[in-house]
Design an enzyme around this catalytic site. Sequence first.
Site, mmCIF file in Angstrom:
data_model
loop_
_atom_site.group_PDB
_atom_site.id
_atom_site.type_symbol
_atom_site.label_atom_id
_atom_site.label_comp_id
_atom_site.label_asym_id
_atom_site.label_seq_id
_atom_site.Cartn_x
_atom_site.Cartn_y
_atom_site.Cartn_z
ATOM 1 N N ARG A 6 -7.210 11.333 -5.934
ATOM 2 C CA ARG A 6 -8.538 10.603 -5.456
ATOM 3 C C ARG A 6 -10.101 11.196 -5.459
ATOM 4 O O ARG A 6 -10.591 10.138 -4.914
ATOM 5 C CB ARG A 6 -8.140 9.177 -4.336
ATOM 6 C CG ARG A 6 -7.478 8.095 -4.371
ATOM 7 C CD ARG A 6 -8.160 7.079 -5.100
ATOM 8 N NE ARG A 6 -9.087 6.816 -4.807
ATOM 9 C CZ ARG A 6 -10.188 6.685 -4.586
ATOM 10 N NH1 ARG A 6 -10.506 6.999 -5.568
ATOM 11 N NH2 ARG A 6 -11.083 6.506 -3.945
ATOM 12 N N ARG A 61 0.646 -1.240 -0.439
ATOM 13 C CA ARG A 61 0.000 0.036 -0.094
ATOM 14 C C ARG A 61 1.105 1.341 -0.375
ATOM 15 O O ARG A 61 0.579 2.342 0.572
ATOM 16 C CB ARG A 61 -1.161 0.187 0.984
ATOM 17 C CG ARG A 61 -1.956 -0.645 1.184
ATOM 18 C CD ARG A 61 -2.960 -0.234 0.459
ATOM 19 N NE ARG A 61 -3.573 -1.244 0.324
ATOM 20 C CZ ARG A 61 -5.365 -1.729 0.246
ATOM 21 N NH1 ARG A 61 -5.580 -1.102 1.952
ATOM 22 N NH2 ARG A 61 -6.540 -2.848 -0.285
ATOM 23 N N TYR A 101 -14.423 -12.401 -0.063
ATOM 24 C CA TYR A 101 -14.842 -11.616 -0.664
ATOM 25 C C TYR A 101 -16.827 -11.568 -1.281
ATOM 26 O O TYR A 101 -17.453 -11.125 -1.120
ATOM 27 C CB TYR A 101 -14.453 -10.530 -1.341
ATOM 28 C CG TYR A 101 -13.422 -10.073 -0.236
ATOM 29 C CD1 TYR A 101 -13.690 -8.699 0.857
ATOM 30 C CD2 TYR A 101 -11.561 -10.433 -0.294
ATOM 31 C CE1 TYR A 101 -13.012 -7.904 1.296
ATOM 32 C CE2 TYR A 101 -10.874 -9.018 0.116
ATOM 33 C CZ TYR A 101 -11.424 -8.372 1.535
ATOM 34 O OH TYR A 101 -10.613 -8.090 2.110
ATOM 35 N N ASP A 138 -7.206 -2.926 -7.717
ATOM 36 C CA ASP A 138 -6.992 -3.637 -6.590
ATOM 37 C C ASP A 138 -7.588 -5.518 -6.995
ATOM 38 O O ASP A 138 -7.438 -5.012 -7.955
ATOM 39 C CB ASP A 138 -8.689 -2.971 -5.558
ATOM 40 C CG ASP A 138 -9.087 -3.564 -4.901
ATOM 41 O OD1 ASP A 138 -8.551 -2.415 -3.372
ATOM 42 O OD2 ASP A 138 -9.911 -4.223 -4.409
ATOM 43 N N ARG A 160 -3.282 6.545 0.583
ATOM 44 C CA ARG A 160 -4.140 7.818 1.564
ATOM 45 C C ARG A 160 -3.180 8.617 2.276
ATOM 46 O O ARG A 160 -3.450 9.665 3.118
ATOM 47 C CB ARG A 160 -5.517 7.728 1.913
ATOM 48 C CG ARG A 160 -6.384 7.477 1.056
ATOM 49 C CD ARG A 160 -7.711 7.200 0.919
ATOM 50 N NE ARG A 160 -7.905 5.534 2.269
ATOM 51 C CZ ARG A 160 -8.991 5.149 2.840
ATOM 52 N NH1 ARG A 160 -10.004 5.554 3.796
ATOM 53 N NH2 ARG A 160 -8.421 3.784 2.700
HETATM 54 O O1 1CP Z 1 0.129 0.436 -3.080
HETATM 55 C C1 1CP Z 1 -0.023 -0.373 -3.112
HETATM 56 O O2 1CP Z 1 -0.239 -1.293 -2.659
HETATM 57 C C2 1CP Z 1 -1.166 -0.625 -4.929
HETATM 58 C C3 1CP Z 1 -2.805 -1.023 -4.232
HETATM 59 C C4 1CP Z 1 -3.605 -1.936 -4.028
HETATM 60 C C5 1CP Z 1 -3.638 -3.257 -4.085
HETATM 61 C C6 1CP Z 1 -1.819 -4.166 -3.690
HETATM 62 C C7 1CP Z 1 -4.485 -1.522 -2.931
HETATM 63 C C8 1CP Z 1 -5.171 0.085 -3.905
HETATM 64 N N1 1CP Z 1 -6.004 -2.291 -3.112
HETATM 65 C C9 1CP Z 1 -4.238 -3.880 -3.319
HETATM 66 C C10 1CP Z 1 -4.643 -4.936 -2.483
HETATM 67 C C11 1CP Z 1 -5.954 -5.554 -1.999
HETATM 68 N N2 1CP Z 1 -6.980 -5.068 -1.937
HETATM 69 C C12 1CP Z 1 -6.078 -6.999 -1.282
HETATM 70 C C13 1CP Z 1 -4.590 -7.160 -1.227
HETATM 71 C C14 1CP Z 1 -3.663 -7.040 0.200
HETATM 72 C C15 1CP Z 1 -4.197 -6.232 1.829
HETATM 73 O O3 1CP Z 1 -4.487 -7.221 2.157
HETATM 74 O O4 1CP Z 1 -4.859 -5.716 1.508
HETATM 75 C C16 1CP Z 1 -7.235 -6.843 -0.476
HETATM 76 C C17 1CP Z 1 -7.521 -7.603 0.722
HETATM 77 C C18 1CP Z 1 -8.191 -5.764 -1.048
HETATM 78 C C19 1CP Z 1 -9.306 -4.951 -0.782
HETATM 79 C C20 1CP Z 1 -9.725 -4.107 -0.472
HETATM 80 N N3 1CP Z 1 -9.578 -2.802 -1.235
HETATM 81 C C21 1CP Z 1 -9.539 -3.444 0.543
HETATM 82 C C22 1CP Z 1 -9.926 -4.462 2.115
HETATM 83 C C23 1CP Z 1 -11.391 -4.846 2.858
HETATM 84 C C24 1CP Z 1 -11.570 -5.609 3.663
HETATM 85 O O5 1CP Z 1 -12.019 -4.790 4.901
HETATM 86 O O6 1CP Z 1 -11.434 -6.910 3.877
HETATM 87 C C25 1CP Z 1 -10.013 -1.942 1.379
HETATM 88 C C26 1CP Z 1 -10.084 -1.347 2.272
HETATM 89 C C27 1CP Z 1 -9.812 -1.310 -0.933
HETATM 90 C C28 1CP Z 1 -9.142 0.452 -0.791
HETATM 91 C C29 1CP Z 1 -8.756 0.430 -1.766
HETATM 92 N N4 1CP Z 1 -7.551 -0.539 -2.862
HETATM 93 C C30 1CP Z 1 -6.902 0.156 -2.896
HETATM 94 C C31 1CP Z 1 -6.542 1.646 -1.472
HETATM 95 C C32 1CP Z 1 -5.287 2.207 -1.852
HETATM 96 C C33 1CP Z 1 -8.137 1.105 -1.312
HETATM 97 C C34 1CP Z 1 -8.091 2.185 0.034
HETATM 98 C C35 1CP Z 1 -9.414 2.897 -0.698
HETATM 99 C C36 1CP Z 1 -8.657 4.700 -1.328
HETATM 100 O O7 1CP Z 1 -8.097 5.055 -1.354
HETATM 101 O O8 1CP Z 1 -10.071 5.030 -1.853
#
Ligand code: 1CP
Length: 369
Positions: free
Chosen positions: A51, A38, A165, A87, A42
Amino acid sequence: MEQGDYSGSKAFPPLKNDTFLKAAWGEVTDYVPVWCMRQAGRYLPEFRETRATQDFFATCRSPAICCELTLQPLRRFPLDAAIIFSDILVIPQALGMEVTMVPGKGPMFPEPLNEPADLVKLRENVDVTQELAYVFQAIMLTRYKLKGEVPLIGFSGAPWTLMAYMIEGGGSNTMAKAKRWLYQYPVASHKLLKILTNLIIDYLVDQVTAGAQALQVFESHAGHLGSKQFNEFSLPYLREIAHQVKEKLKASGLDQVPMIVFAKDAHYALEDISESGYEVVGLDWTIQPKVARERVGKKVTLQGNMDPCALYAPKDKISETVKKMIEEFGTQRYIANLGHGMYPDMDPEHVATFVETVHTHSRQIRKNE
Ligand code: 1CP
């Protein structure tokens, strides 16, 4: 391409910093490479600004914005790899499921899979190349814009994590709905996991075709399984993905890329994971580096594993933690990272300390060796 030459396809600018790829392949490095899960997130004000005006998945579908978000952390920190902004949930979307990102809450599926009969709602014969073309365009554009500074990592969610999911309809503390499937409907569970596996294989191969130089597979919900269910519902699919991606790259005449598996909270299965066909094993912070190294030996490269919350500590404490982590992992066959993703309230300056200490301390150790 000669062995050890990662400058890559002539169509893209030649790679200047191959330290991450060398470490991933188990070659000698002058220092420990570092990136952060990540890292495009944010916690960066410029990320929030970019964003701000757009829906999350609309952002994922805009190659130019994905490229910009991917590059942002590299402008601030001397990271050794970039990871494409996207994502894991684009795969369920490609299968026809609706997924929205609720600000402050996370992903939401208005119509999750409730029972095996719902599997017929999933689209069949999905053409990933076409359906997820926006991801491949983002990767291609980012490879150009990176100007060869560092390698670009592509990624996918692993089958069990995506299945979770799709059934839970979002995040969950217990995963009770998804685990109910494993116990009540094992045949349907395997059917779904197989559908996802096939799609993920094509998706990862297409990412390499587009320019990804390494691949990470996120099994973020491995910890909910325990060893018996992990062996039945996760490990065989993780193995299949590594094996098939390598075979398909070979068949297409593409260069192999190192593959990373990150099965969070699954150190009960560390030995099996380290033999599942991936060059790199990502670790969460709940395992001691020394213990992990003893258990896997030098067969694979390890990646991780500082507790992301350690970034809340004062800078001198962060440096101390990083130094100890590097000493325990050793400077070779090691890629420094956090044990999971960063949180939005983390201080970018503390990330700078993390990255800087990895570089300076590992160089120092190498000098004295
Ligand atoms: O910088 C980076 O890492 C690149 C981008 C990236 C990656 C690799 C994002 C952007 N998401 C992911 C993978 C991802 N998405 C995973 C695997 C990694 C981990 O375990 O965290 C998972 C489980 C998700 C699903 C997801 N997407 C969640 C988790 C939900 C939960 O409660 O289980 C969330 C909150 C997101 C949104 C998301 N994806 C990425 C960002 C930066 C965000 C935050 C939202 C935003 O910025 O508006």
